[in-house]
Design a protein around this motif. Sequence first.
Motif, short mmCIF file in Angstrom:
data_model
loop_
_atom_site.label_atom_id
_atom_site.label_comp_id
_atom_site.label_asym_id
_atom_site.label_seq_id
_atom_site.Cartn_x
_atom_site.Cartn_y
_atom_site.Cartn_z
N ARG A 43 0.82 -1.22 0.00
CA ARG A 43 0.00 0.00 0.00
C ARG A 43 0.85 1.27 0.00
N HIS A 44 2.11 1.17 0.39
CA HIS A 44 2.99 2.34 0.39
C HIS A 44 3.66 2.58 -0.95
N GLY A 45 3.28 1.84 -1.98
CA GLY A 45 3.83 2.06 -3.32
C GLY A 45 5.34 1.91 -3.32
N SER A 46 6.00 2.89 -3.87
CA SER A 46 7.47 2.80 -3.93
C SER A 46 8.13 3.30 -2.65
N GLY A 47 7.33 3.63 -1.65
CA GLY A 47 7.89 4.00 -0.35
C GLY A 47 8.07 5.50 -0.18
N GLU A 48 8.89 5.83 0.79
CA GLU A 48 9.06 7.23 1.19
C GLU A 48 9.67 8.08 0.08
N LYS B 140 6.89 9.09 -2.26
CA LYS B 140 6.01 10.06 -1.61
C LYS B 140 6.66 11.45 -1.58
N LEU B 141 7.95 11.46 -1.25
CA LEU B 141 8.68 12.73 -1.20
C LEU B 141 8.69 13.40 -2.57
N ARG B 142 8.91 12.62 -3.60
CA ARG B 142 8.91 13.18 -4.96
C ARG B 142 7.54 13.78 -5.30
N GLN B 143 6.47 13.09 -4.94
CA GLN B 143 5.13 13.64 -5.20
C GLN B 143 4.94 14.96 -4.46
N LYS B 144 5.39 15.02 -3.23
CA LYS B 144 5.27 16.25 -2.44
C LYS B 144 6.07 17.38 -3.07
N GLN B 145 7.29 17.07 -3.54
CA GLN B 145 8.13 18.08 -4.18
C GLN B 145 7.48 18.63 -5.44
N LEU B 146 6.69 17.79 -6.12
CA LEU B 146 5.98 18.21 -7.33
C LEU B 146 4.63 18.86 -7.02
N GLY B 147 4.31 18.97 -5.72
CA GLY B 147 3.05 19.58 -5.32
C GLY B 147 1.84 18.69 -5.53
N ARG B 148 2.04 17.39 -5.54
CA ARG B 148 0.97 16.44 -5.80
C ARG B 148 0.61 15.64 -4.56
N LEU B 149 -0.61 15.14 -4.55
CA LEU B 149 -1.03 14.20 -3.51
C LEU B 149 -0.67 12.79 -3.96
N THR B 150 -0.43 11.91 -3.00
CA THR B 150 -0.22 10.50 -3.34
C THR B 150 -1.57 9.90 -3.71
N VAL B 151 -1.55 8.71 -4.28
CA VAL B 151 -2.79 8.07 -4.71
C VAL B 151 -3.75 7.88 -3.54
N ARG B 152 -3.25 7.47 -2.42
CA ARG B 152 -4.13 7.22 -1.27
C ARG B 152 -4.65 8.53 -0.67
N GLU B 153 -3.87 9.60 -0.75
CA GLU B 153 -4.36 10.91 -0.32
C GLU B 153 -5.46 11.39 -1.27
N ARG B 154 -5.29 11.16 -2.57
CA ARG B 154 -6.34 11.54 -3.53
C ARG B 154 -7.63 10.77 -3.26
N GLY C 9 0.92 -0.91 -9.77
CA GLY C 9 1.02 0.53 -10.01
C GLY C 9 -0.32 1.25 -10.09
N VAL C 10 -1.40 0.57 -9.68
CA VAL C 10 -2.73 1.19 -9.75
C VAL C 10 -3.60 0.67 -8.61
N VAL C 11 -4.36 1.57 -8.01
CA VAL C 11 -5.29 1.20 -6.94
C VAL C 11 -6.68 1.09 -7.56
N THR C 12 -7.34 -0.05 -7.33
CA THR C 12 -8.72 -0.21 -7.79
C THR C 12 -9.57 -0.65 -6.60
N GLY C 13 -10.81 -0.22 -6.60
CA GLY C 13 -11.69 -0.65 -5.53
C GLY C 13 -13.04 0.03 -5.59
N ILE C 14 -13.90 -0.40 -4.69
CA ILE C 14 -15.26 0.13 -4.61
C ILE C 14 -15.37 0.98 -3.36
N VAL D 58 -10.50 3.68 -10.19
CA VAL D 58 -9.23 3.24 -10.74
C VAL D 58 -8.29 4.45 -10.64
N ALA D 59 -7.21 4.30 -9.87
CA ALA D 59 -6.32 5.43 -9.61
C ALA D 59 -4.86 5.00 -9.75
N ASN D 60 -4.14 5.65 -10.65
CA ASN D 60 -2.72 5.35 -10.83
C ASN D 60 -1.93 5.77 -9.59
#
Length: 146
Positions: free
Chosen positions: A19-24, A27-41, A74-79, A90-92
């Motif tokens: 569930r942590h994807g590629s790890g910290e 996540k840090l790279r997403q934050k540096q780009l001003g983006r939310l992680t998939v689970r935050e979205r 590389g993708v989260v799917t669920g109901i 469906v969320a990348n």
Amino acid sequence: MTTLLERTGDLETQEDAIRHGSGEAGKLRQKQLGRLTVRERLDELLDEGAPFWELGLWAAWRMYAEWGDVPAAGVVTGIGAIHRRQVMVVANDATVKAGAFFPQTVKKVLRAQRIAMMFRLPLVYLVDSAGVFLPLQDEIFPDEDD
């Protein structure tokens, strides 16, 4: 001998890692780009406190070792629920190879689409993808099963 409780704990630890994807670092790279992680979205999108039934968490597990891990394909799917309405999401996960599609990613997304069609669920896509993972692009072809 391993007890059931120990084995269950091992599985929960592995699922948490997936569930942590590629790890910290991811996540840090997403934050540096001003983006939310998939689970935050997903937390922002889905109704607070409503259950989210994740599908295919173990997809692609240990399948692409030569390219590095691809947790959950590389993708989260669920109901989940949006305004109390059940939807298929469906969320990348852009922390995993920039959200690139692997052959198992395609299979996982198509499975989610089939389930949504079967149960008449609206589909919500949260796209954050680099496109197809180029070294494996020849394995992604839209036919009856993909």
